[in-house]
Design a protein around this motif. Structure first.
Motif, mmCIF file in Angstrom:
data_model
loop_
_atom_site.group_PDB
_atom_site.id
_atom_site.type_symbol
_atom_site.label_atom_id
_atom_site.label_comp_id
_atom_site.label_asym_id
_atom_site.label_seq_id
_atom_site.Cartn_x
_atom_site.Cartn_y
_atom_site.Cartn_z
ATOM 1 N N LYS A 1 33.629 40.266 -35.356
ATOM 2 C CA LYS A 1 32.821 39.911 -36.513
ATOM 3 C C LYS A 1 33.442 38.721 -37.253
ATOM 4 O O LYS A 1 34.653 38.486 -37.166
ATOM 5 C CB LYS A 1 32.699 41.103 -37.456
ATOM 6 N N ILE A 2 32.591 38.000 -37.981
ATOM 7 C CA ILE A 2 33.033 36.860 -38.775
ATOM 8 C C ILE A 2 32.742 37.133 -40.247
ATOM 9 O O ILE A 2 31.632 37.557 -40.599
ATOM 10 C CB ILE A 2 32.319 35.563 -38.355
ATOM 11 N N LEU A 3 33.735 36.892 -41.085
ATOM 12 C CA LEU A 3 33.555 36.957 -42.528
ATOM 13 C C LEU A 3 33.271 35.541 -43.011
ATOM 14 O O LEU A 3 34.085 34.632 -42.796
ATOM 15 C CB LEU A 3 34.813 37.512 -43.204
ATOM 16 N N LEU A 4 32.118 35.330 -43.631
ATOM 17 C CA LEU A 4 31.793 33.975 -44.068
ATOM 18 C C LEU A 4 31.157 33.967 -45.450
ATOM 19 O O LEU A 4 30.598 34.964 -45.911
ATOM 20 C CB LEU A 4 30.888 33.280 -43.045
ATOM 21 N N VAL A 5 31.298 32.830 -46.100
ATOM 22 C CA VAL A 5 30.651 32.568 -47.384
ATOM 23 C C VAL A 5 29.568 31.540 -47.122
ATOM 24 O O VAL A 5 29.833 30.479 -46.545
ATOM 25 C CB VAL A 5 31.651 32.055 -48.436
ATOM 26 N N TYR A 6 28.341 31.860 -47.538
ATOM 27 C CA TYR A 6 27.175 31.078 -47.128
ATOM 28 C C TYR A 6 26.301 30.731 -48.326
ATOM 29 O O TYR A 6 26.144 31.541 -49.250
ATOM 30 C CB TYR A 6 26.359 31.900 -46.125
ATOM 31 N N ARG A 7 25.767 29.526 -48.298
ATOM 32 C CA ARG A 7 24.807 29.122 -49.340
ATOM 33 C C ARG A 7 23.534 28.661 -48.652
ATOM 34 O O ARG A 7 23.512 27.646 -47.956
ATOM 35 C CB ARG A 7 25.353 27.996 -50.211
ATOM 36 N N SER A 8 22.466 29.388 -48.863
ATOM 37 C CA SER A 8 21.188 29.047 -48.265
ATOM 38 C C SER A 8 20.619 27.796 -48.903
ATOM 39 O O SER A 8 20.868 27.499 -50.074
ATOM 40 C CB SER A 8 20.197 30.213 -48.433
ATOM 41 N N GLN A 9 19.804 27.059 -48.142
ATOM 42 C CA GLN A 9 19.153 25.874 -48.705
ATOM 43 C C GLN A 9 18.077 26.251 -49.710
ATOM 44 O O GLN A 9 17.584 25.404 -50.460
ATOM 45 C CB GLN A 9 18.531 25.040 -47.585
ATOM 46 N N PHE A 10 17.697 27.532 -49.739
ATOM 47 C CA PHE A 10 16.657 27.975 -50.656
ATOM 48 C C PHE A 10 17.227 28.589 -51.932
ATOM 49 O O PHE A 10 16.484 29.033 -52.798
ATOM 50 C CB PHE A 10 15.752 29.004 -49.965
ATOM 51 N N SER A 11 18.560 28.621 -52.057
ATOM 52 C CA SER A 11 19.170 29.231 -53.234
ATOM 53 C C SER A 11 20.487 28.537 -53.559
ATOM 54 O O SER A 11 21.195 28.073 -52.662
ATOM 55 C CB SER A 11 19.424 30.729 -52.985
ATOM 56 N N ALA A 12 20.796 28.478 -54.861
ATOM 57 C CA ALA A 12 22.063 27.872 -55.293
ATOM 58 C C ALA A 12 23.199 28.884 -55.249
ATOM 59 O O ALA A 12 24.370 28.515 -55.395
ATOM 60 C CB ALA A 12 21.914 27.305 -56.699
ATOM 61 N N LYS A 13 22.860 30.159 -55.048
ATOM 62 C CA LYS A 13 23.875 31.204 -55.036
ATOM 63 C C LYS A 13 24.605 31.243 -53.696
ATOM 64 O O LYS A 13 24.028 30.991 -52.644
ATOM 65 C CB LYS A 13 23.237 32.570 -55.292
ATOM 66 N N GLU B 1 27.701 39.696 -37.245
ATOM 67 C CA GLU B 1 27.934 39.918 -35.825
ATOM 68 C C GLU B 1 27.174 38.836 -35.058
ATOM 69 O O GLU B 1 25.952 38.924 -34.891
ATOM 70 C CB GLU B 1 27.445 41.306 -35.408
ATOM 71 N N PRO B 2 27.841 37.777 -34.627
ATOM 72 C CA PRO B 2 27.138 36.684 -33.947
ATOM 73 C C PRO B 2 26.561 37.133 -32.609
ATOM 74 O O PRO B 2 27.219 37.843 -31.848
ATOM 75 C CB PRO B 2 28.221 35.621 -33.770
ATOM 76 N N GLN B 3 25.322 36.710 -32.359
ATOM 77 C CA GLN B 3 24.647 37.054 -31.116
ATOM 78 C C GLN B 3 24.582 35.868 -30.158
ATOM 79 O O GLN B 3 24.767 36.030 -28.972
ATOM 80 C CB GLN B 3 23.234 37.567 -31.412
ATOM 81 N N PHE B 4 24.310 34.680 -30.679
ATOM 82 C CA PHE B 4 24.355 33.467 -29.874
ATOM 83 C C PHE B 4 24.265 32.241 -30.772
ATOM 84 O O PHE B 4 23.933 32.334 -31.954
ATOM 85 C CB PHE B 4 23.266 33.425 -28.790
ATOM 86 N N LEU B 5 24.595 31.093 -30.186
ATOM 87 C CA LEU B 5 24.503 29.806 -30.869
ATOM 88 C C LEU B 5 23.237 29.097 -30.413
ATOM 89 O O LEU B 5 22.876 29.156 -29.238
ATOM 90 C CB LEU B 5 25.700 28.923 -30.515
ATOM 91 N N LYS B 6 22.581 28.410 -31.356
ATOM 92 C CA LYS B 6 21.389 27.635 -31.007
ATOM 93 C C LYS B 6 21.424 26.309 -31.744
ATOM 94 O O LYS B 6 21.737 26.260 -32.940
ATOM 95 C CB LYS B 6 20.112 28.386 -31.386
ATOM 96 N N LYS B 7 21.118 25.236 -31.016
ATOM 97 C CA LYS B 7 21.021 23.916 -31.632
ATOM 98 C C LYS B 7 19.567 23.546 -31.795
ATOM 99 O O LYS B 7 18.767 23.710 -30.876
ATOM 100 C CB LYS B 7 21.736 22.867 -30.780
ATOM 101 N N ASN B 8 19.208 23.032 -32.963
ATOM 102 C CA ASN B 8 17.831 22.626 -33.236
ATOM 103 C C ASN B 8 17.841 21.428 -34.169
ATOM 104 O O ASN B 8 18.345 21.505 -35.281
ATOM 105 C CB ASN B 8 17.049 23.793 -33.879
ATOM 106 N N LYS B 9 17.322 20.293 -33.666
ATOM 107 C CA LYS B 9 17.228 19.071 -34.464
ATOM 108 C C LYS B 9 18.581 18.692 -35.078
ATOM 109 O O LYS B 9 18.717 18.538 -36.293
ATOM 110 C CB LYS B 9 16.161 19.212 -35.551
ATOM 111 N N GLN B 10 19.568 18.554 -34.239
ATOM 112 C CA GLN B 10 20.916 18.104 -34.613
ATOM 113 C C GLN B 10 21.670 19.097 -35.500
ATOM 114 O O GLN B 10 22.727 18.768 -36.015
ATOM 115 C CB GLN B 10 20.856 16.738 -35.334
ATOM 116 N N ARG B 11 21.149 20.308 -35.682
ATOM 117 C CA ARG B 11 21.859 21.321 -36.469
ATOM 118 C C ARG B 11 22.172 22.508 -35.573
ATOM 119 O O ARG B 11 21.368 22.910 -34.735
ATOM 120 C CB ARG B 11 21.028 21.805 -37.668
#
Length: 314
Positions: free
Chosen positions: A148-160, A167-177
């Motif tokens: 598991k990964i412990l992360l601090v995240y800020r969504s683009q839809f919220s300032a919080k 629990e990561p399932q897979f990596l996906k690249k979409n439009k350079q992200r």
């Protein structure tokens, strides 16, 4: 820019112990089948493979190359002894256009050639990578070790900012992200953009992959990474004028794209997908060259977007 040249021997380093895997593999892929004599002729003319100007590739070196390409990329170059000892790629599906291996080889082809030609390198302009790619090695470790990964995240839809143990399932690249598709503590599966991660730490807590997730089809009903339960799979008909339809013919919006009608002025395409906001944004990008024929609600939605844009510029 980094060159992907791999050492494949534990013996003291020699030039012949390095390979440019993209060149050898692409040469065989394009030719279909090659004998060792034909490979030698190509080898003798290619300085990227033949460092010492030899007339033929040493047999030990060639087989080392083949083994390394199989070990590193999963591309199997095998010999058909029944047809005159011709070498061919036994599993060409791994090099299909949209596969990770195919994309990696394309990148290798560019990197290696630009490293060999500095004058050419200044004439090639690449798109910048999105922020957050420094987390990719950690994510790969988490996927390999199922940690598991412990992360601090800020969504683009919220300032919080929010703290998640994922629990990561897979990596996906979409439009350079890059996105890490993860199961949250609530059980929800979400794509988290690496460039929205503020900090991350690999834990020692193990997890099991979600067996219901089929990696190759998980996002097959959308054009990006947005899985919105408010939308269902529908038939979508688009009328696209020339020359925009030429672009779509070469780069489809979605894997279900099918030509229904084609004239010298326009093409009508059919899709079966969830027409969520990422798909709607793709339609808006094409402006006046596109018309939504069906469904009616999507046609009205795009019309509303266009009217709002017009009003905002008055």
């Amino acid at each position: 820019m980094h060159s992907f040249i791999f050492q494949v021997s534990t013996n003291p380093i020699h030039k012949e112990d390095f390979i440019n895997p993209d060149i050898l593999t692409e040469t065989i892929r394009r030719s279909g089948r090659l004998t060792i004599d034909e490979i030698n002729r190509l080898w003798s003319r290619n300085s990227s493979l033949n460092y010492d100007g030899e007339s033929e590739i040493p047999e030990r070196t060639f087989h080392r190359h083949r083994q390394a390409i199989a070990d590193i990329f999963g591309v199997d170059i095998v010999c058909d002894r029944r047809s005159g000892n011709e070498y061919y790629i036994e599993n060409p599906e791994v090099l299909e256009e949209n596969s990770f291996t195919a994309n990696l080889f394309s990148r290798l082809a560019v990197d290696n050639r630009l490293l060999d030609n500095k004058e050419l390198a200044v004439r090639v302009v690449d798109e910048p990578q999105s922020a957050g790619i420094s987390y990719i090695p950690m994510v790969l470790d988490a996927l390999q070790l199922q940690l598991k990964i412990l992360l601090v995240y800020r969504s683009q839809f919220s300032a919080k900012t929010r703290r998640h143990i994922v629990e990561p399932q897979f990596l996906k690249k979409n439009k350079q992200r890059w996105y890490i598709v993860s199961r949250l503590e609530s059980g929800t599966i979400v794509p988290l953009a690496l460039d929205r991660i503020l900090s991350a730490e690999l834990t020692t807590d193990r997890f099991e992959f979600v067996p219901e997730i089929e990696l190759s089809t998980y996002f097959s009903e959308v054009v990006g990474v947005n899985l919105d339960s408010d939308y269902i799979v529908e038939q979508v008909l688009l009328k696209v004028s020339v020359p925009q339809c030429n672009y779509l013919n070469n780069l489809p919006l979605h894997h279900t794209q099918r030509v229904v009608e084609s004239t010298k002025d326009y093409t009508i395409y059919e899709y079966h997908l969830c027409p969520e906001y990422e798909f709607q944004h793709e339609l808006m990008r094409m402006g006046e060259s596109i018309e939504v024929l069906e469904p009616a609600w999507l046609r009205d939605q795009i019309k509303t977007f266009a009217e709002k844009i017009l009003l905002s510029h008055q």
